[in-house]
Write a protein that holds these residues in place. Structure first.
Motif, short mmCIF file in Angstrom:
data_model
loop_
_atom_site.label_atom_id
_atom_site.label_comp_id
_atom_site.label_asym_id
_atom_site.label_seq_id
_atom_site.Cartn_x
_atom_site.Cartn_y
_atom_site.Cartn_z
N PHE A 73 -4.70 4.84 3.78
CA PHE A 73 -6.01 4.71 3.13
C PHE A 73 -5.96 3.76 1.94
O PHE A 73 -6.95 3.05 1.68
N TYR A 74 -4.86 3.73 1.23
CA TYR A 74 -4.76 2.81 0.08
C TYR A 74 -4.83 1.36 0.53
O TYR A 74 -5.53 0.54 -0.07
N LEU A 75 -4.14 1.04 1.61
CA LEU A 75 -4.18 -0.33 2.12
C LEU A 75 -5.56 -0.67 2.69
O LEU A 75 -6.02 -1.81 2.60
N GLU A 76 -6.23 0.32 3.28
CA GLU A 76 -7.59 0.08 3.76
C GLU A 76 -8.52 -0.24 2.59
O GLU A 76 -9.38 -1.13 2.70
N HIS A 82 -10.73 -7.04 -0.57
CA HIS A 82 -10.34 -8.46 -0.55
C HIS A 82 -10.43 -9.12 0.83
O HIS A 82 -10.20 -10.32 0.94
N LYS A 83 -10.69 -8.31 1.88
CA LYS A 83 -10.68 -8.80 3.27
C LYS A 83 -9.29 -9.27 3.70
O LYS A 83 -9.16 -10.02 4.67
N LYS A 84 -8.29 -8.86 2.99
CA LYS A 84 -6.89 -9.05 3.36
C LYS A 84 -6.07 -8.12 2.48
O LYS A 84 -6.57 -7.56 1.51
N ILE A 85 -4.80 -7.94 2.83
CA ILE A 85 -3.92 -7.10 2.02
C ILE A 85 -3.20 -7.98 1.01
O ILE A 85 -2.43 -8.88 1.38
N ILE A 86 -3.46 -7.73 -0.26
CA ILE A 86 -2.79 -8.45 -1.34
C ILE A 86 -1.69 -7.55 -1.88
O ILE A 86 -1.96 -6.46 -2.41
#
Length: 228
Positions: A73-76, A82-86
């Motif tokens: 959920f944190y990565l979601e 951001h529309k990507k994983i930073i």
């Protein structure tokens, strides 16, 4: 011709493998966070940055390529923002986290997608699986998905028992069949899905979950030699 050793695993749920063979590339196919904090975004952030990432820095590999899963959920939350994983700058050099993205490492093209189906209250659930899986490029060499395809018993919990139930994804299987260039596919999600690898068209597909359905260590890390 170059040879690379790849270690692949999935569904660790906070259980960080204590020993990984020295290799070139580590692939992690989602469901990273401990169950007891997975819906607590602040606790997940602290664990991710304070425990998970320091652990990755000590892995005996050159790079880690990972995707989220339905427990991440944190990565979601980061993805929706951001529309990507930073990733934290300190660690982003060794770790890459993909959501519907390609990444090329030593001329090997990876593609990662975390989406699952039929779990509306979970992270990275989609009601239109063909729309996300159809983004998988035709020239991908290694595919990472969290969902398991509906092929053989890759997506079957408790395969070959009276409790067997198939949760595999038809749309993902269809897309893999239409992508003959994909040499290897790693997935997870269904912990007890058939391990050991099956061939879908031209693609060797592996369920690389390492925990059983009771979230106890039950399966070894998968290693493959990739010749390029």
């Amino acid at each position: 011709m170059s040879k690379y050793l790849i270690a692949a695993f999935s569904d660790i749920h906070g259980t960080l493998p204590s020993f990984i063979d020295c290799c070139d590339i580590v692939c992690i196919c989602g469901d990273i966070f401990p169950q007891n904090i997975e819906r607590d975004l602040e606790a997940s952030k602290k664990w991710f940055e304070g425990i998970f990432f320091p652990w990755t820095q000590n892995l005996p590999c050159d790079i880690i390529i990972m995707i989220p899963g339905n427990h991440c959920f944190y990565l979601e939350a980061i993805y929706h923002q951001h529309k990507k994983i930073i990733l934290p700058t300190t660690y982003s050099g060794k770790c890459v986290c993909l959501v519907d993205e390609s990444f090329i490492y030593r001329d090997i093209k990876f593609y990662g997608t975390p989406w699952i189906t039929n779990l509306p209250r979970w992270a990275f659930n989609t009601d239109t699986p063909i729309s996300v899986f159809d983004k998988i490029p035709y020239n991908c060499d290694i595919l990472l998905t969290h969902h398991a395809p509906n092929y053989g018993k890759l997506g079957c919990s408790y395969p070959n028992t009276a409790n067997e139930k198939n949760y595999g994804c038809d749309e993902l299987c269809h897309v893999i069949n239409l992508r003959p260039h994909i040499r290897y596919h790693f997935c997870g999600h269904i912990h007890t899905g058939l391990h050991g690898g099956v061939k879908i068209g031209n693609t060797m597909s592996y369920n690389v979950s390492i925990l059983d359905e009771q979230y106890h260590p039950g399966f070894p890390i998968t290693y493959i030699e990739y010749l390029n």
